[in-house]
Write a protein that holds these residues in place. Structure first.
Motif, PDB file in Angstrom:
ATOM      1  N   PRO A  52       0.821  -1.213   0.000  1.00  0.00           N
ATOM      2  CA  PRO A  52       0.000   0.000   0.000  1.00  0.00           C
ATOM      3  C   PRO A  52       0.854   1.262   0.000  1.00  0.00           C
ATOM      4  O   PRO A  52       1.819   1.375   0.769  1.00  0.00           O
ATOM      5  N   GLY A  53       0.505   2.193  -0.856  1.00  0.00           N
ATOM      6  CA  GLY A  53       1.206   3.462  -0.920  1.00  0.00           C
ATOM      7  C   GLY A  53       2.432   3.473  -1.810  1.00  0.00           C
ATOM      8  O   GLY A  53       2.976   4.547  -2.103  1.00  0.00           O
ATOM      9  N   VAL A  54       2.890   2.310  -2.238  1.00  0.00           N
ATOM     10  CA  VAL A  54       4.083   2.240  -3.086  1.00  0.00           C
ATOM     11  C   VAL A  54       3.678   2.432  -4.547  1.00  0.00           C
ATOM     12  O   VAL A  54       2.862   1.681  -5.079  1.00  0.00           O
ATOM     13  N   VAL A  55       4.261   3.459  -5.176  1.00  0.00           N
ATOM     14  CA  VAL A  55       3.913   3.771  -6.566  1.00  0.00           C
ATOM     15  C   VAL A  55       4.944   3.239  -7.543  1.00  0.00           C
ATOM     16  O   VAL A  55       4.680   3.151  -8.750  1.00  0.00           O
ATOM     17  N   HIS A  56       6.127   2.883  -7.042  1.00  0.00           N
ATOM     18  CA  HIS A  56       7.156   2.306  -7.912  1.00  0.00           C
ATOM     19  C   HIS A  56       8.170   1.591  -7.035  1.00  0.00           C
ATOM     20  O   HIS A  56       8.419   1.997  -5.892  1.00  0.00           O
ATOM     21  N   THR A  57       8.766   0.515  -7.547  1.00  0.00           N
ATOM     22  CA  THR A  57       9.800  -0.224  -6.836  1.00  0.00           C
ATOM     23  C   THR A  57      11.083  -0.190  -7.646  1.00  0.00           C
ATOM     24  O   THR A  57      11.096  -0.578  -8.825  1.00  0.00           O
ATOM     25  N   TRP A  58      12.141   0.302  -7.023  1.00  0.00           N
ATOM     26  CA  TRP A  58      13.457   0.396  -7.678  1.00  0.00           C
ATOM     27  C   TRP A  58      14.260  -0.824  -7.265  1.00  0.00           C
ATOM     28  O   TRP A  58      14.691  -0.955  -6.133  1.00  0.00           O
ATOM     29  N   ARG A  59      14.439  -1.733  -8.212  1.00  0.00           N
ATOM     30  CA  ARG A  59      15.135  -2.991  -7.942  1.00  0.00           C
ATOM     31  C   ARG A  59      16.582  -2.891  -8.410  1.00  0.00           C
ATOM     32  O   ARG A  59      16.876  -2.240  -9.401  1.00  0.00           O
ATOM     33  N   PRO A  60      17.505  -3.566  -7.726  1.00  0.00           N
ATOM     34  CA  PRO A  60      18.906  -3.549  -8.181  1.00  0.00           C
ATOM     35  C   PRO A  60      19.032  -4.241  -9.525  1.00  0.00           C
ATOM     36  O   PRO A  60      18.359  -5.234  -9.799  1.00  0.00           O
ATOM     37  N   GLY A  61      19.881  -3.696 -10.366  1.00  0.00           N
ATOM     38  CA  GLY A  61      20.099  -4.299 -11.676  1.00  0.00           C
ATOM     39  C   GLY A  61      18.967  -4.106 -12.652  1.00  0.00           C
ATOM     40  O   GLY A  61      18.967  -4.693 -13.740  1.00  0.00           O
ATOM     41  N   ASP A  62      17.988  -3.287 -12.297  1.00  0.00           N
ATOM     42  CA  ASP A  62      16.835  -3.044 -13.165  1.00  0.00           C
ATOM     43  C   ASP A  62      17.207  -1.981 -14.196  1.00  0.00           C
ATOM     44  O   ASP A  62      17.419  -0.816 -13.847  1.00  0.00           O
ATOM     45  N   ASP A  63      17.323  -2.377 -15.462  1.00  0.00           N
ATOM     46  CA  ASP A  63      17.640  -1.411 -16.513  1.00  0.00           C
ATOM     47  C   ASP A  63      16.571  -0.329 -16.544  1.00  0.00           C
ATOM     48  O   ASP A  63      15.378  -0.607 -16.612  1.00  0.00           O
ATOM     49  N   GLY A  64      17.005   0.900 -16.471  1.00  0.00           N
ATOM     50  CA  GLY A  64      16.055   2.004 -16.480  1.00  0.00           C
ATOM     51  C   GLY A  64      15.394   2.247 -15.143  1.00  0.00           C
ATOM     52  O   GLY A  64      14.494   3.091 -15.047  1.00  0.00           O
ATOM     53  N   GLY A  65      15.830   1.511 -14.095  1.00  0.00           N
ATOM     54  CA  GLY A  65      15.189   1.648 -12.787  1.00  0.00           C
ATOM     55  C   GLY A  65      15.303   3.044 -12.220  1.00  0.00           C
ATOM     56  O   GLY A  65      14.336   3.577 -11.662  1.00  0.00           O
ATOM     57  N   ARG A  66      16.486   3.650 -12.354  1.00  0.00           N
ATOM     58  CA  ARG A  66      16.667   4.997 -11.822  1.00  0.00           C
ATOM     59  C   ARG A  66      15.807   6.005 -12.573  1.00  0.00           C
ATOM     60  O   ARG A  66      15.192   6.883 -11.984  1.00  0.00           O
ATOM     61  N   ARG A  67      15.752   5.858 -13.890  1.00  0.00           N
ATOM     62  CA  ARG A  67      14.947   6.789 -14.693  1.00  0.00           C
ATOM     63  C   ARG A  67      13.471   6.668 -14.333  1.00  0.00           C
ATOM     64  O   ARG A  67      12.771   7.682 -14.189  1.00  0.00           O
ATOM     65  N   MET A  68      12.987   5.448 -14.127  1.00  0.00           N
ATOM     66  CA  MET A  68      11.585   5.263 -13.765  1.00  0.00           C
ATOM     67  C   MET A  68      11.298   5.764 -12.354  1.00  0.00           C
ATOM     68  O   MET A  68      10.227   6.308 -12.086  1.00  0.00           O
ATOM     69  N   ALA A  69      12.279   5.607 -11.445  1.00  0.00           N
ATOM     70  CA  ALA A  69      12.109   6.135 -10.091  1.00  0.00           C
ATOM     71  C   ALA A  69      12.022   7.659 -10.129  1.00  0.00           C
ATOM     72  O   ALA A  69      11.204   8.270  -9.428  1.00  0.00           O
ATOM     73  N   THR A  70      12.855   8.264 -10.947  1.00  0.00           N
ATOM     74  CA  THR A  70      12.811   9.725 -11.101  1.00  0.00           C
ATOM     75  C   THR A  70      11.454  10.165 -11.620  1.00  0.00           C
ATOM     76  O   THR A  70      10.847  11.120 -11.100  1.00  0.00           O
ATOM     77  N   SER A  71      10.966   9.489 -12.634  1.00  0.00           N
ATOM     78  CA  SER A  71       9.663   9.845 -13.216  1.00  0.00           C
ATOM     79  C   SER A  71       8.544   9.713 -12.195  1.00  0.00           C
ATOM     80  O   SER A  71       7.622  10.535 -12.144  1.00  0.00           O
ATOM     81  N   ALA A  72       8.631   8.680 -11.364  1.00  0.00           N
ATOM     82  CA  ALA A  72       7.597   8.492 -10.345  1.00  0.00           C
ATOM     83  C   ALA A  72       7.605   9.632  -9.339  1.00  0.00           C
ATOM     84  O   ALA A  72       6.548  10.133  -8.926  1.00  0.00           O
ATOM     85  N   LEU A  73       8.791  10.083  -8.916  1.00  0.00           N
ATOM     86  CA  LEU A  73       8.890  11.183  -7.958  1.00  0.00           C
ATOM     87  C   LEU A  73       8.436  12.510  -8.561  1.00  0.00           C
ATOM     88  O   LEU A  73       7.969  13.399  -7.840  1.00  0.00           O
ATOM     89  N   GLU A  74       8.576  12.646  -9.862  1.00  0.00           N
ATOM     90  CA  GLU A  74       8.194  13.889 -10.527  1.00  0.00           C
ATOM     91  C   GLU A  74       6.686  14.151 -10.481  1.00  0.00           C
ATOM     92  O   GLU A  74       6.246  15.269 -10.737  1.00  0.00           O
ATOM     93  N   ARG A  75       5.912  13.147 -10.125  1.00  0.00           N
ATOM     94  CA  ARG A  75       4.453  13.335 -10.056  1.00  0.00           C
ATOM     95  C   ARG A  75       4.029  14.117  -8.816  1.00  0.00           C
ATOM     96  O   ARG A  75       2.868  14.489  -8.685  1.00  0.00           O
ATOM     97  N   PHE A  76       4.962  14.337  -7.887  1.00  0.00           N
ATOM     98  CA  PHE A  76       4.622  14.962  -6.611  1.00  0.00           C
ATOM     99  C   PHE A  76       5.220  16.365  -6.523  1.00  0.00           C
ATOM    100  O   PHE A  76       6.113  16.729  -7.284  1.00  0.00           O
ATOM    101  N   ASP A  77       4.715  17.139  -5.575  1.00  0.00           N
ATOM    102  CA  ASP A  77       5.198  18.513  -5.421  1.00  0.00           C
ATOM    103  C   ASP A  77       6.600  18.574  -4.831  1.00  0.00           C
ATOM    104  O   ASP A  77       7.392  19.442  -5.195  1.00  0.00           O
ATOM    105  N   VAL A  78       6.881  17.673  -3.883  1.00  0.00           N
ATOM    106  CA  VAL A  78       8.178  17.661  -3.195  1.00  0.00           C
ATOM    107  C   VAL A  78       8.630  16.214  -3.053  1.00  0.00           C
ATOM    108  O   VAL A  78       7.825  15.339  -2.728  1.00  0.00           O
ATOM    109  N   ALA A  79       9.924  15.970  -3.311  1.00  0.00           N
ATOM    110  CA  ALA A  79      10.507  14.643  -3.101  1.00  0.00           C
ATOM    111  C   ALA A  79      11.273  14.634  -1.793  1.00  0.00           C
ATOM    112  O   ALA A  79      12.089  15.531  -1.530  1.00  0.00           O
TER     113      ALA A  79
END
Length: 379
Positions: A52-79
């Protein structure tokens, strides 16, 4: 008003202090009606199923994981980013740095560790993280002073906001027939429990003699690498010292309700930690909030909070001093009540609603600065 917060951190069901902290802060920052979401960082051994409450999971070795984590945080006003070396991918967790640099929303980085003797890479990495962040939070004045003295950072970015704690004192303290000593948290080398066992062996002349509870599971990383070797060694030590019957190991990861009941049942909280680096201790904050007298080794957070405060400080690796401090609290007339009263004065500033309000104010100031910063950037 800040409408939404995105959090980047380990998070339950991961069992670690960082995950517990992030869960509590997210819950209380959302208490004003703000929406939020968690970008959860996991290791290969974590249960990575959606929570519950998790909008994205950043897994080790996940290609593009950092980019997707960044995109997920961009949906909010403050990270809000929890920082500890090693929880993010890359050496010393360095993959969090390009994520911070890529964020267009304001970021608050919470520093859970500030080392006095970092490696050159750790020093440079932390300096660059502070540079990339909109604001940085340390949880003690000691950590702030250490950061400003040992690293090249902008002091204007650094705020001190204490680690939060749940409300404890409304829970009835159920006393046990014998004086009850308690240490809790994830267990592993460095907790110093061996010193507490030796101290316990020096208190057998008290009538009644104390009991000692060691509550908590073995730290998952310790369990993965060394199994139960530390806990097994403690049990053997207790047998050699003749205190086994007075020691109870409670290897359970407790929910907040049962943990509070356990803490409030204690006569003395014992924090015999070996570390001389520890600038933040959630266990120490919870102990103060519970109003239970504390005996702690002189790690930095304990020195800051307990000097003339609700506990007694002792040298590291000194069971004689540890036993003497416990003995004072259990036998010296009026001392335990004095320490409890000091805790009652301090506790309100440490409760999660007060702590969350300070994060809210910091976030508002970051958002208020954005239009001015954008105007300066215009040609």
């Amino acid at each position: 008003m800040v409408r939404t917060y995105g959090f980047l951190s380990t998070h339950p069901p991961t069992q670690c202090g960082l995950a517990t902290f992030n869960s509590a802060l997210a819950a209380h920052l959302g208490g004003n009606g703000s929406r939020g979401g968690i970008v959860r960082v996991v290791t290969d051994s974590d249960d990575a199923r959606p929570a519950p409450g998790v909008v994205h999971t950043w897994r080790p070795g996940d290609d593009g994981g950092r980019r997707m984590a960044t995109s997920a945080l961009e949906r909010f006003d403050v990270a809000v980013v929890q920082h500890e070396y090693g929880i993010y991918p890359g050496p010393d967790g360095q993959d969090v740095l390009p994520l911070l640099r890529a964020l267009s929303v304001p970021s608050i980085v919470v520093l859970h560790t500030v080392l006095t003797r970092p490696t050159p890479r750790q020093r440079i990495l932390l300096e660059e993280i502070v540079d990339a962040a909109g604001a940085v939070v340390t949880m003690t004045g000691t950590a702030r002073d250490r950061l400003l003295a040992g690293y090249h950072v902008d002091a204007r970015k650094v705020s001190v906001i204490p680690h939060g704690a749940a409300e404890h004192m409304h829970v009835l303290a159920v006393r046990q027939p014998r004086p009850h000593l308690l240490t809790w948290g994830l267990i592993g080398p460095g907790k110093g429990i061996e010193w507490a066992l030796q101290a316990l062996s020096l208190l057998g002349d008290l009538s009644p003699s104390p009991t000692y509870t060691v509550a908590g599971r073995t730290h998952p990383k310790v369990l993965e690498q060394h199994g139960e070797a530390y806990r097994d060694g403690l049990e053997r030590l207790g047998e050699r010292l003749g205190v086994s019957e007075a020691v109870r190991y409670d290897p359970v990861y407790r929910d907040q309700t049962t943990l509070i009941r356990l803490i409030r049942s204690a006569d003395v909280i014992v924090l015999p930690y070996d570390s001389q680096e520890q600038v933040t201790s959630g266990v120490l904050i919870e102990a103060v909030a519970a109003g239970v007298p504390i005996v702690a080794t002189s790690f930095p957070h304990a020195v800051e909070l307990l000097t003339d405060g609700p506990g007694l400080l002792v040298p590291h690796e000194d069971p004689v001093a540890l036993a003497a401090a416990v003995r004072r609290i259990l036998t010296e007339p009026g001392l335990a009540d004095e320490l409890r009263n000091r805790a009652r004065v301090l506790a309100p500033t440490l409760l999660w609603p007060a702590v969350a309000a300070r994060y809210e104010n910091l976030a508002r100031s970051l958002l208020a600065e954005r239009p001015a910063a954008a105007a300066v950037a215009l040609p």
